[in-house]
Design a protein around this motif. Structure first.
Motif, PDB file in Angstrom:
ATOM      1  N   ALA A   1       0.813  -1.219   0.000  1.00  9.07           N
ATOM      2  CA  ALA A   1       0.000   0.000   0.000  1.00  9.07           C
ATOM      3  C   ALA A   1       0.843   1.264   0.000  1.00  9.07           C
ATOM      4  O   ALA A   1       0.313   2.363  -0.194  1.00  9.07           O
ATOM      5  CB  ALA A   1      -0.922   0.017   1.224  1.00  9.07           C
TER       6      ALA A   1
ATOM      7  N   HIS B   1      -8.797   8.602   3.950  1.00 11.91           N
ATOM      8  CA  HIS B   1      -8.181   7.404   4.519  1.00 11.91           C
ATOM      9  C   HIS B   1      -7.454   7.808   5.788  1.00 11.91           C
ATOM     10  O   HIS B   1      -7.065   8.969   5.966  1.00 11.91           O
ATOM     11  CB  HIS B   1      -7.194   6.836   3.484  1.00 11.91           C
ATOM     12  CG  HIS B   1      -6.757   5.431   3.712  1.00 11.91           C
ATOM     13  ND1 HIS B   1      -5.884   5.063   4.711  1.00 11.91           N
ATOM     14  CD2 HIS B   1      -7.054   4.288   3.030  1.00 11.91           C
ATOM     15  CE1 HIS B   1      -5.663   3.762   4.640  1.00 11.91           C
ATOM     16  NE2 HIS B   1      -6.352   3.262   3.632  1.00 11.91           N
TER      17      HIS B   1
ATOM     18  N   LEU C   1      -3.187   7.971   1.278  1.00  6.96           N
ATOM     19  CA  LEU C   1      -4.037   6.933   0.707  1.00  6.96           C
ATOM     20  C   LEU C   1      -5.488   7.398   0.647  1.00  6.96           C
ATOM     21  O   LEU C   1      -5.881   8.350   1.328  1.00  6.96           O
ATOM     22  CB  LEU C   1      -3.934   5.647   1.526  1.00  6.96           C
ATOM     23  CG  LEU C   1      -2.561   4.980   1.612  1.00  6.96           C
ATOM     24  CD1 LEU C   1      -2.641   3.721   2.458  1.00  6.96           C
ATOM     25  CD2 LEU C   1      -2.004   4.671   0.227  1.00  6.96           C
TER      26      LEU C   1
ATOM     27  N   ILE D   1      -9.780   5.817  -0.055  1.00  4.73           N
ATOM     28  CA  ILE D   1     -10.725   4.714  -0.163  1.00  4.73           C
ATOM     29  C   ILE D   1     -11.580   4.985  -1.393  1.00  4.73           C
ATOM     30  O   ILE D   1     -12.228   6.031  -1.475  1.00  4.73           O
ATOM     31  CB  ILE D   1     -11.619   4.613   1.084  1.00  4.73           C
ATOM     32  CG1 ILE D   1     -10.772   4.527   2.357  1.00  4.73           C
ATOM     33  CG2 ILE D   1     -12.576   3.435   0.978  1.00  4.73           C
ATOM     34  CD1 ILE D   1     -11.561   4.791   3.633  1.00  4.73           C
TER      35      ILE D   1
ATOM     36  N   ALA E   1      -7.558  -4.249  -8.195  1.00  7.17           N
ATOM     37  CA  ALA E   1      -7.112  -4.475  -6.822  1.00  7.17           C
ATOM     38  C   ALA E   1      -5.617  -4.753  -6.768  1.00  7.17           C
ATOM     39  O   ALA E   1      -4.898  -4.238  -5.900  1.00  7.17           O
ATOM     40  CB  ALA E   1      -7.888  -5.631  -6.198  1.00  7.17           C
TER      41      ALA E   1
ATOM     42  N   SER F   1      -4.570  -1.504  -5.157  1.00  7.41           N
ATOM     43  CA  SER F   1      -5.067  -1.642  -3.786  1.00  7.41           C
ATOM     44  C   SER F   1      -4.474  -2.842  -3.057  1.00  7.41           C
ATOM     45  O   SER F   1      -5.160  -3.515  -2.288  1.00  7.41           O
ATOM     46  CB  SER F   1      -6.603  -1.749  -3.796  1.00  7.41           C
ATOM     47  OG  SER F   1      -7.124  -1.741  -2.492  1.00  7.41           O
TER      48      SER F   1
ATOM     49  N   GLU G   1      -6.370  -6.202  -2.635  1.00  9.53           N
ATOM     50  CA  GLU G   1      -7.538  -6.372  -1.758  1.00  9.53           C
ATOM     51  C   GLU G   1      -8.707  -5.532  -2.236  1.00  9.53           C
ATOM     52  O   GLU G   1      -8.548  -4.376  -2.637  1.00  9.53           O
ATOM     53  CB  GLU G   1      -7.188  -5.975  -0.327  1.00  9.53           C
ATOM     54  CG  GLU G   1      -8.337  -6.136   0.650  1.00  9.53           C
ATOM     55  CD  GLU G   1      -8.002  -5.642   2.057  1.00  9.53           C
ATOM     56  OE1 GLU G   1      -8.932  -5.260   2.779  1.00  9.53           O
ATOM     57  OE2 GLU G   1      -6.808  -5.653   2.409  1.00  9.53           O
ATOM     58  N   ALA G   2      -9.891  -6.132  -2.181  1.00 12.44           N
ATOM     59  CA  ALA G   2     -11.143  -5.430  -2.456  1.00 12.44           C
ATOM     60  C   ALA G   2     -12.146  -5.804  -1.378  1.00 12.44           C
ATOM     61  O   ALA G   2     -11.976  -6.806  -0.675  1.00 12.44           O
ATOM     62  CB  ALA G   2     -11.682  -5.796  -3.831  1.00 12.44           C
TER      63      ALA G   2
ATOM     64  N   LEU H   1     -12.066  -0.329  -2.966  1.00 18.09           N
ATOM     65  CA  LEU H   1     -10.625  -0.551  -2.961  1.00 18.09           C
ATOM     66  C   LEU H   1     -10.062   0.264  -1.803  1.00 18.09           C
ATOM     67  O   LEU H   1     -10.107   1.504  -1.833  1.00 18.09           O
ATOM     68  CB  LEU H   1     -10.001  -0.113  -4.285  1.00 18.09           C
ATOM     69  CG  LEU H   1     -10.501  -0.826  -5.543  1.00 18.09           C
ATOM     70  CD1 LEU H   1      -9.763  -0.313  -6.782  1.00 18.09           C
ATOM     71  CD2 LEU H   1     -10.351  -2.336  -5.425  1.00 18.09           C
ATOM     72  N   PRO H   2      -9.544  -0.394  -0.754  1.00 17.64           N
ATOM     73  CA  PRO H   2      -9.204   0.324   0.480  1.00 17.64           C
ATOM     74  C   PRO H   2      -7.793   0.884   0.568  1.00 17.64           C
ATOM     75  O   PRO H   2      -7.484   1.579   1.535  1.00 17.64           O
ATOM     76  CB  PRO H   2      -9.415  -0.746   1.555  1.00 17.64           C
ATOM     77  CG  PRO H   2      -9.078  -2.023   0.862  1.00 17.64           C
ATOM     78  CD  PRO H   2      -9.492  -1.853  -0.567  1.00 17.64           C
ATOM     79  N   TRP H   3      -6.930   0.603  -0.420  1.00 19.68           N
ATOM     80  CA  TRP H   3      -5.521   0.980  -0.267  1.00 19.68           C
ATOM     81  C   TRP H   3      -5.001   1.728  -1.502  1.00 19.68           C
ATOM     82  O   TRP H   3      -3.953   1.404  -2.035  1.00 19.68           O
ATOM     83  CB  TRP H   3      -4.662  -0.258  -0.020  1.00 19.68           C
ATOM     84  CG  TRP H   3      -5.086  -1.091   1.140  1.00 19.68           C
ATOM     85  CD1 TRP H   3      -5.719  -2.283   1.107  1.00 19.68           C
ATOM     86  CD2 TRP H   3      -4.907  -0.779   2.528  1.00 19.68           C
ATOM     87  NE1 TRP H   3      -5.952  -2.749   2.370  1.00 19.68           N
ATOM     88  CE2 TRP H   3      -5.459  -1.843   3.272  1.00 19.68           C
ATOM     89  CE3 TRP H   3      -4.326   0.295   3.216  1.00 19.68           C
ATOM     90  CZ2 TRP H   3      -5.461  -1.868   4.669  1.00 19.68           C
ATOM     91  CZ3 TRP H   3      -4.326   0.269   4.605  1.00 19.68           C
ATOM     92  CH2 TRP H   3      -4.880  -0.798   5.310  1.00 19.68           C
ATOM     93  N   VAL H   4      -5.717   2.733  -1.949  1.00 17.56           N
ATOM     94  CA  VAL H   4      -5.346   3.442  -3.172  1.00 17.56           C
ATOM     95  C   VAL H   4      -4.505   4.671  -2.827  1.00 17.56           C
ATOM     96  O   VAL H   4      -4.927   5.524  -2.032  1.00 17.56           O
ATOM     97  CB  VAL H   4      -6.595   3.868  -3.965  1.00 17.56           C
ATOM     98  CG1 VAL H   4      -6.194   4.639  -5.228  1.00 17.56           C
ATOM     99  CG2 VAL H   4      -7.432   2.644  -4.326  1.00 17.56           C
TER     100      VAL H   4
END
Length: 596
Positions: free
Chosen positions: A324, A359, A364, A366, A393, A397, A400-401, A411-414
């Motif tokens: 990330a 985030h 980062l 979200i 993803a 990311s 992870e999705a 997508l939590p880690w952009v």
């Protein structure tokens, strides 16, 4: 993300092998249909209107890119009906006005599970083996047991988070899986956990809703609500504990479920949910839970008290992934390019505003990938789209999705520098609708097109509304609003919690629809969780879209403005009440009757 250990892998593989044996015996006729039914349900296999339906568990909504690719493969290779079955289903639906029943698709549900609608039972064992290769299964996605545990899709990454709920959700997943005492409860049982200041997991609508909180001393614990649920009797959970020390949460849930297992009704499935027991017994239920909890802790020694070491062990799986680049600084050139694109592209600017959220890590973001667009049912994803999500993803990311309870993907880690290339890629994949929390970001169950329980179809109603509201300027002017559609009273489309809720009902064999107003899921944009109220008699299918238009037109006329901000739809409904909206909807019905 949590990674299965050898025990987990062996357990899922053995369950898949066991199910293969059960299917074989059923096919050979040595296992009766009656005996086979509970066995397939325990593994997530239903028989629906036209074909079997598989429900795959996605604990707390997290999916790896590898898991997404397997789901895509299942959609592509297995989600295809026999030709005669599909022809018959399509002909039946054409008579009702449906012209397409999608195949080779997955469907994301409001409980963050994934469903497939066309897999033949004779191929079920192959699918379960394939799922097991990426630590997935359908165990406890059906039946009278503790179901898939859901979370806030921003768990572990939200700026307003008090504590990450995912380690607790994973510990509960392990504890509840095939729990011998709770395998045959009076009815299904659902748990949701939120760790943030804002409740994005609709916890108060669950059998047990847990919210992580801190007391005045700064100690971590849970606010515990019990007895929420939708269906025929929509009820908001009753708070049993404003603060329960986190170490005791498993002992306390054990007490709640034991009391439910002992006193819940088994003679009437419509009155068997824990919400009915809580409503009927009131303080007596609370007293029984507290006494059971006391005995578990004092007499049994609190066998499920969580040690710090166990929480630390599980929490280690949920650290910021190295991919990330949490420490990567923003590139001025990338910032300039992003700002320039936003200045010349209203679509990109809208996407940044609607689909991108802050985030906890400053560099980062979200990002929500919206599946809500014309000619695509809410929650549906084609095999190709699932592959594209896996690609996005991996590229943007950390592999992870997450599935959201509003039927989108997060997508939590952009990284902030990747927002522009991600948008370009999402546009190419048709996943860049800039409509998050707007009218067309609606929730809908599959309804009568697929579900054997439904009284009416949901998807054609969703599509008519989607067709009417394609202008993004108009959607932005209407503002944030939750529109939820269910095809029957089981409320899989969460119509009770919609600002506008639409419920399909059967009326002398014809499809009709009730409209409710003023519901809320407990999020910041909705306020305290509450069920909507029905506004008059039901509408024919061809009247529903016009009724929604009338409601929104009345809202635009009634809303007040403070500075640059207009009241939202739900704020206006709360201020003026239902009567003006009821009159607007009644005018549609009166016009239809005059024309008939």
């Amino acid at each position: 993300m949590y990674r299965y250990n050898e025990f987990d892998k062996a357990f899922v593989a053995s369950r898949a092998a066991q199910f293969r044996d059960q299917i074989g015996r059923w096919q050979r006729g040595t296992l009766s249909e009656e005996a086979f039914r509970p066995l397939r349900l325990q593994n997530g296999w239903y028989v629906q209107r036209h074909a079997p339906m598989l429900r795959v568990a996605v604990p707390y909504g997290e999916l790896s890119s590898a898991q997404m690719r397997v789901l895509a493969r299942i959609a592509r290779e297995y989600d295809a009906p026999h030709e005669d079955v599909y022809r018959s289903a399509l002909e039946a639906q054409r008579k009702l006005g449906t012209t397409h029943l999608p195949t080779h698709h997955a469907h994301f549900t409001t409980r963050t599970n994934v469903q497939f609608n066309w897999i033949a039972l004779e191929k079920a064992a192959d699918v379960m083996d394939l799922l097991a290769t990426v630590d997935m299964h359908g165990i406890q996605t059906s039946g009278n047991c503790i179901r898939n545990i859901s979370c806030d899709e921003r768990a572990g990454v939200a700026p307003d988070e008090i504590a990450d709920p995912r380690p607790f959700a994973e510990i509960m997943r392990q504890w509840t899986t095939l729990h011998p005492e709770f395998a045959y409860l009076p009815r299904k049982f659902k748990i949701a956990i939120s760790g943030a200041a804002e409740d994005r997991a609709a916890t108060d609508w669950h059998d047990v809703g847990l919210r992580l909180v801190r007391n005045e001393q700064g100690e971590l614990g849970f606010r515990v609500a019990v007895g929420g649920g939708m269906g025929r009797t929509p009820l908001i959970g009753v708070v049993l504990r404003e603060f329960l020390p986190w170490r005791q949460i498993m002992n306390y849930i054990e007490a709640v479920v034991r009391v439910y297992n002992q006193f819940g009704r088994r003679d009437n499935k419509y009155k068997a949910r824990i919400k009915i027991l809580v409503k009927t017994e009131g303080q007596r239920f609370i007293d029984e839970v507290e006494e059971e909890f006391r005995q578990i802790v004092e007499c049994d020694g609190g066998p499920h008290t969580l040690p710090e070491t166990e929480l630390e062990r599980v929490s280690a799986y949920f650290q910021v992934p190295a991919q990330a680049y949490a420490q990567r600084v923003a590139d001025p050139a990338a910032t300039a390019a992003r700002e320039a694109q936003a200045a010349r592209s209203p679509q990109f600017a809208r996407w940044l505003e609607r689909n991108v959220a802050p985030h906890r890590e400053p560099t980062l973001r979200i990002v929500t990938l919206s599946f809500k667009r014309l000619l695509q049912a809410p929650g549906d994803a084609s095999a190709e789209q699932l592959e594209r999500v896996a690609d996005l993803a991996e590229r943007f990311s950390a592999g992870e999705a997450r599935v959201t309870h509003t039927q989108n993907i997060v997508l939590p880690w952009v990284h902030v520098d990747d927002l522009l290339p991600l948008w370009h890629a999402a546009v190419a994949a048709q996943l860049a609708s800039a409509n998050v929390h707007l009218l067309t970001d609606m929730i809908s169950c599959p309804g009568g097109d697929f579900c054997a329980l439904a009284n009416a179809r949901s998807l054609p109603i969703a599509q008519r509304i989607m067709e009417r509201y394609q202008d993004l300027d108009e959607l932005d002017d209407i503002g944030e609003i939750d529109l939820h559609i269910s095809g029957c009273i089981n409320s899989c489309g969460h119509h009770h919690s919609g600002h506008i809720g639409i419920l399909g009902v059967d009326k002398d064999g014809a499809e009709w629809y009730q409209i409710t107003l003023g519901g809320a899921d407990g999020s910041a944009r909705s306020g305290e969780a509450r069920p909507g109220k029905v506004i008059g008699p039901s509408f024919a299918a061809h009247e529903v879209c016009d009724a929604v238009v009338a409601l929104l037109t009345r809202y635009l006329a009634l809303r007040e403005r403070s500075g640059a901000r207009h009241e939202t739809f739900i704020e206006t409904v709360q201020r003026v009440g239902l009567d003006p909206f009821k009159a607007a909807a009644d005018s549609v019905r009166a016009s239809a009757e005059a024309t008939a």
